[in-house]
Design a protein around this motif. Structure first.
Motif, PDB file in Angstrom:
ATOM      1  N   ILE A 158       0.990  -1.069   0.015  1.00  0.00           N
ATOM      2  CA  ILE A 158       0.047  -0.070   0.061  1.00  0.00           C
ATOM      3  C   ILE A 158       0.794   1.335   0.056  1.00  0.00           C
ATOM      4  N   ASP A 159       2.185   1.079   0.040  1.00  0.00           N
ATOM      5  CA  ASP A 159       3.022   2.116   0.119  1.00  0.00           C
ATOM      6  C   ASP A 159       3.651   2.304  -1.378  1.00  0.00           C
ATOM      7  N   HIS A 160       3.602   3.464  -2.024  1.00  0.00           N
ATOM      8  CA  HIS A 160       4.119   3.327  -3.399  1.00  0.00           C
ATOM      9  C   HIS A 160       5.051   4.472  -3.716  1.00  0.00           C
ATOM     10  N   VAL A 161       5.800   4.564  -4.847  1.00  0.00           N
ATOM     11  CA  VAL A 161       6.412   5.445  -5.378  1.00  0.00           C
ATOM     12  C   VAL A 161       5.820   5.720  -6.878  1.00  0.00           C
ATOM     13  N   VAL A 162       5.575   6.913  -7.158  1.00  0.00           N
ATOM     14  CA  VAL A 162       4.777   7.160  -8.581  1.00  0.00           C
ATOM     15  C   VAL A 162       5.495   8.400  -9.180  1.00  0.00           C
ATOM     16  N   ILE A 163       5.641   8.263 -10.229  1.00  0.00           N
ATOM     17  CA  ILE A 163       6.430   9.428 -11.033  1.00  0.00           C
ATOM     18  C   ILE A 163       5.749   9.777 -12.477  1.00  0.00           C
ATOM     19  N   ASP A 164       6.122  10.805 -13.031  1.00  0.00           N
ATOM     20  CA  ASP A 164       5.376  11.204 -14.186  1.00  0.00           C
ATOM     21  C   ASP A 164       5.997  10.373 -15.221  1.00  0.00           C
ATOM     22  N   GLY A 165       5.083  10.075 -16.222  1.00  0.00           N
ATOM     23  CA  GLY A 165       5.533   9.207 -17.325  1.00  0.00           C
ATOM     24  C   GLY A 165       6.818   9.341 -17.890  1.00  0.00           C
ATOM     25  N   ARG A 166       7.068  10.653 -18.438  1.00  0.00           N
ATOM     26  CA  ARG A 166       8.187  11.051 -19.120  1.00  0.00           C
ATOM     27  C   ARG A 166       9.548  10.868 -18.710  1.00  0.00           C
ATOM     28  N   HIS A 167       9.531  10.703 -17.090  1.00  0.00           N
ATOM     29  CA  HIS A 167      10.680  10.473 -16.327  1.00  0.00           C
ATOM     30  C   HIS A 167      10.788   9.001 -15.604  1.00  0.00           C
ATOM     31  N   ALA A 168       9.864   8.265 -16.177  1.00  0.00           N
ATOM     32  CA  ALA A 168       9.594   6.804 -15.561  1.00  0.00           C
ATOM     33  C   ALA A 168      11.047   6.094 -15.803  1.00  0.00           C
ATOM     34  N   SER A 169      11.861   6.159 -16.591  1.00  0.00           N
ATOM     35  CA  SER A 169      12.858   5.610 -17.110  1.00  0.00           C
ATOM     36  C   SER A 169      14.100   5.817 -16.103  1.00  0.00           C
ATOM     37  N   SER A 170      13.884   7.196 -15.341  1.00  0.00           N
ATOM     38  CA  SER A 170      15.141   7.388 -14.428  1.00  0.00           C
ATOM     39  C   SER A 170      14.874   6.752 -13.395  1.00  0.00           C
ATOM     40  N   VAL A 171      13.842   5.861 -12.871  1.00  0.00           N
ATOM     41  CA  VAL A 171      13.790   4.943 -11.689  1.00  0.00           C
ATOM     42  C   VAL A 171      14.408   3.782 -11.951  1.00  0.00           C
ATOM     43  N   MET A 172      15.350   3.532 -11.328  1.00  0.00           N
ATOM     44  CA  MET A 172      16.266   2.236 -11.585  1.00  0.00           C
ATOM     45  C   MET A 172      15.919   1.087 -10.735  1.00  0.00           C
ATOM     46  N   ASP A 173      15.254   1.246  -9.797  1.00  0.00           N
ATOM     47  CA  ASP A 173      14.696   0.180  -8.928  1.00  0.00           C
ATOM     48  C   ASP A 173      13.829   0.730  -7.554  1.00  0.00           C
ATOM     49  N   VAL A 174      12.979  -0.103  -7.195  1.00  0.00           N
ATOM     50  CA  VAL A 174      12.205   0.014  -6.014  1.00  0.00           C
ATOM     51  C   VAL A 174      11.946  -1.258  -5.459  1.00  0.00           C
ATOM     52  N   ARG A 175      12.230  -1.182  -3.866  1.00  0.00           N
ATOM     53  CA  ARG A 175      12.064  -2.442  -3.072  1.00  0.00           C
ATOM     54  C   ARG A 175      11.788  -1.974  -1.823  1.00  0.00           C
ATOM     55  N   THR A 176      11.462  -2.921  -1.037  1.00  0.00           N
ATOM     56  CA  THR A 176      11.129  -2.753   0.516  1.00  0.00           C
ATOM     57  C   THR A 176      12.372  -3.232   1.278  1.00  0.00           C
ATOM     58  N   PHE A 177      12.511  -2.790   2.211  1.00  0.00           N
ATOM     59  CA  PHE A 177      13.682  -3.032   3.360  1.00  0.00           C
ATOM     60  C   PHE A 177      13.000  -3.215   4.678  1.00  0.00           C
ATOM     61  N   ARG A 178      12.832  -4.515   4.875  1.00  0.00           N
ATOM     62  CA  ARG A 178      12.107  -4.960   6.214  1.00  0.00           C
ATOM     63  C   ARG A 178      13.023  -4.746   7.390  1.00  0.00           C
ATOM     64  N   GLY A 179      14.454  -4.708   7.322  1.00  0.00           N
ATOM     65  CA  GLY A 179      15.377  -4.869   8.407  1.00  0.00           C
ATOM     66  C   GLY A 179      15.462  -3.490   9.066  1.00  0.00           C
ATOM     67  N   VAL A 180      15.066  -2.399   8.439  1.00  0.00           N
ATOM     68  CA  VAL A 180      15.141  -1.221   9.235  1.00  0.00           C
ATOM     69  C   VAL A 180      13.850  -0.898  10.023  1.00  0.00           C
ATOM     70  N   ASN A 181      14.105  -0.827  11.429  1.00  0.00           N
ATOM     71  CA  ASN A 181      12.746  -0.746  12.116  1.00  0.00           C
ATOM     72  C   ASN A 181      12.470   0.385  13.217  1.00  0.00           C
ATOM     73  N   ILE A 182      11.363   0.836  12.991  1.00  0.00           N
ATOM     74  CA  ILE A 182      11.108   1.895  13.768  1.00  0.00           C
ATOM     75  C   ILE A 182       9.728   1.814  14.655  1.00  0.00           C
ATOM     76  N   ASP A 183       9.496   0.480  15.109  1.00  0.00           N
ATOM     77  CA  ASP A 183       8.396   0.016  15.856  1.00  0.00           C
ATOM     78  C   ASP A 183       7.117   0.399  14.920  1.00  0.00           C
ATOM     79  N   SER A 184       7.019   0.305  13.559  1.00  0.00           N
ATOM     80  CA  SER A 184       5.857   0.565  12.849  1.00  0.00           C
ATOM     81  C   SER A 184       5.465  -0.888  12.058  1.00  0.00           C
TER      82      SER A 184
END
Length: 346
Positions: free
Chosen positions: A189-215
C-alpha cells in the motif's frame, strides 16, 4: 555532488515519531541506509516547520493542535543544500522541491485516507492532491510518495503517471509494505509514483524490512538516476550573542565604559562622513563589549538519549530481525514485544 548521482528516495509510514527518541532512531537508521530524501507519514507532531539535526533536516506538516496524522520529509545532510523550498499543505500532504542540473524535483508526500473512511473524506483528499500536483512547476520531475488506497491507480492514469513500485521483479518479501498485527497478512500500500516522461529514471524500487522504527509499515526505497547541480556547502554565518546580563555587575559595566571611551576617542582622525562615523562607533561598541562582557555560552542539549538507550534500541532491533527470519515462532514475536516495552519502546 558527482555527476550521474543516484538518489535514494524513500517513503515510510512511521507512526511513532511523537517521541524524540524515535526521531533519533529514525535519523540514525536512514543515515545507515544512505537515504537522501524520505517521505514520512503519521509523524504525530504538531505545527509546521523544519527541525535541523546534525545528520539531517526534518521538515514537517502536522495538525496545529492534535497529535494525529502528520507528514513531512527527512533530508540527509548530503542533500540539505539542494532543497529550494518546502510547502506544508495539510497533515496529509506536503511538498518539497530539490534543485537539479536539468530538471528540478517536486516531491509530494501523501497519506491517503483508508478504505474504511467515507467517500467525502477520500474525495476531499484527492481533490487537494490534484491541486497540489498542479501547483508544481510543469517542467519539474514530479514524484508522489506515500501511503495510498485503491484510488491511486485512477489518479495516476489521469495524470499519465507510473506506479514504479510495481514495475520491478523482486521476491515477495521485498514487495509487501504493510504487515498486519497478527503477522499473517501482508499488503503493498506504500508506493512510488513518477510522471511518465521520467519513468525511465527510476532504476529500482524495493522494500527494506530490516530497518525498524516499531511501525507496521516497511520502508520503501527507490533508486533514481538524477544529475544534481553543484551546491556550495557553505554554512550561514551566525553572529554570536553577547552576554549582556553581565552588565548588572558594576565592575563589568565600568570596564565596558573604559574600553569604549578608549576606542571612541583614540588619537587617530575620525571619519568625516556619517556612514564612516557610524561604522567607527558600531565597531568600537562591539569590540569593547567583546573584551569586557564576552559572549553567551551555547545551550547544552538534553542528553537523555544516552548509551543505555542506544543499547536497548539495538537489543530491540536484534529481536525484531529474528521475527523476520523464516520459521519464527510465537515466542520470538513475544520477546520482541517485551523489548519494545522496555524504556518506553526505545
Amino acid at each position: 555532488m558527482k555527476k550521474g548521482y543516484d538518489l535514494r528516495i524513500c517513503t515510510w509510514n512511521v507512526r511513532t515519531l511523537n517521541w524524540e527518541g524515535a526521531s533519533i532512531q529514525l535519523a540514525d537508521a536512514l543515515e545507515k541506509l544512505k537515504a537522501d530524501i524520505t517521505a514520512i507519514q503519521e509523524m504525530r507532531w504538531t505545527g509546521q516547520g523544519c527541525s535541523k539535526r546534525a545528520n539531517c533536516d526534518i521538515y514537517y506538516s502536522c495538525h496545529a493542535e492534535r497529535r494525529e496524522f502528520g507528514c513531512g520529509f527527512v533530508v540527509s545532510r548530503r542533500l540539505r543544500h539542494h532543497v529550494s523550498n518546502f510547502t506544508p499543505v495539510s497533515e496529509r500532504l506536503a511538498t518539497i522541491r530539490v534543485k537539479a542540473r536539468f530538471f528540478n524535483l517536486s516531491i509530494i508526500c501523501a497519506h491517503a485516507p483508508t478504505e474504511e473512511k467515507d467517500d467525502a473524506a477520500k474525495d476531499a483528499f484527492y481533490a487537494r492532491l490534484e491541486d497540489t500536483y498542479d501547483r508544481c512547476p510543469n517542467h519539474d520531475v514530479k514524484i508522489i510518495l506515500g501511503d495510498f488506497n485503491a484510488r491511486l491507480i485512477d489518479f495516476a492514469a489521469a495524470r499519465n503517471m507510473v506506479v514504479s513500485s510495481t514495475r520491478f521483479r523482486h521476491l515477495d518479501i521485498h514487495k509487501a509494505t504493510w504487515l498486519s498485527p497478527d503477522q499473517k497478512t501482508r499488503n503493498q500500500i506504500d508506493h512510488v509514483v513518477i510522471d511518465g516522461r521520467h519513468a525511465s529514471s527510476v532504476m529500482d524500487v524495493r522494500t527494506f524490512r530490516g530497518v525498524n522504527i516499531d511501525s507496521d509499515h516497511y520502508l520503501v526505497a527507490a533508486k533514481i538516476r538524477m544529475r544534481l547541480c553543484r551546491a556550495k556547502n557553505v554554512r550561514p554565518i551566525t553572529q554570536r550573542k553577547l552576554d549582556v546580563t553581565r552588565l548588572r555587575s558594576q565592575r563589568t559595566a565600568t570596564a565596558y565604559s573604559t574600553h569604549l571611551s578608549e576606542l571612541l576617542y583614540q588619537p587617530t582622525p575620525l571619519p568625516v562622513d556619517a556612514g564612516g562615523l557610524w561604522a567607527h562607533i558600531s565597531h568600537s561598541m562591539r569590540a569593547a563589549a567583546k573584551t569586557a562582557i564576552g559572549f553567551k555560552r551555547p545551550p547544552t542539549r538534553n542528553q537523555w538519549y544516552d548509551e543505555e538507550c542506544r543499547v536497548a534500541a539495538a537489543a530491540k532491533n536484534a529481536a525484531y530481525r529474528r521475527t523476520l527470519q523464516s520459521g519464527a515462532t510465537r515466542a520470538t514475536c513475544e520477546r520482541y514485544r517485551e523489548k519494545r516495552k522496555e524504556r518506553g519502546g526505545f
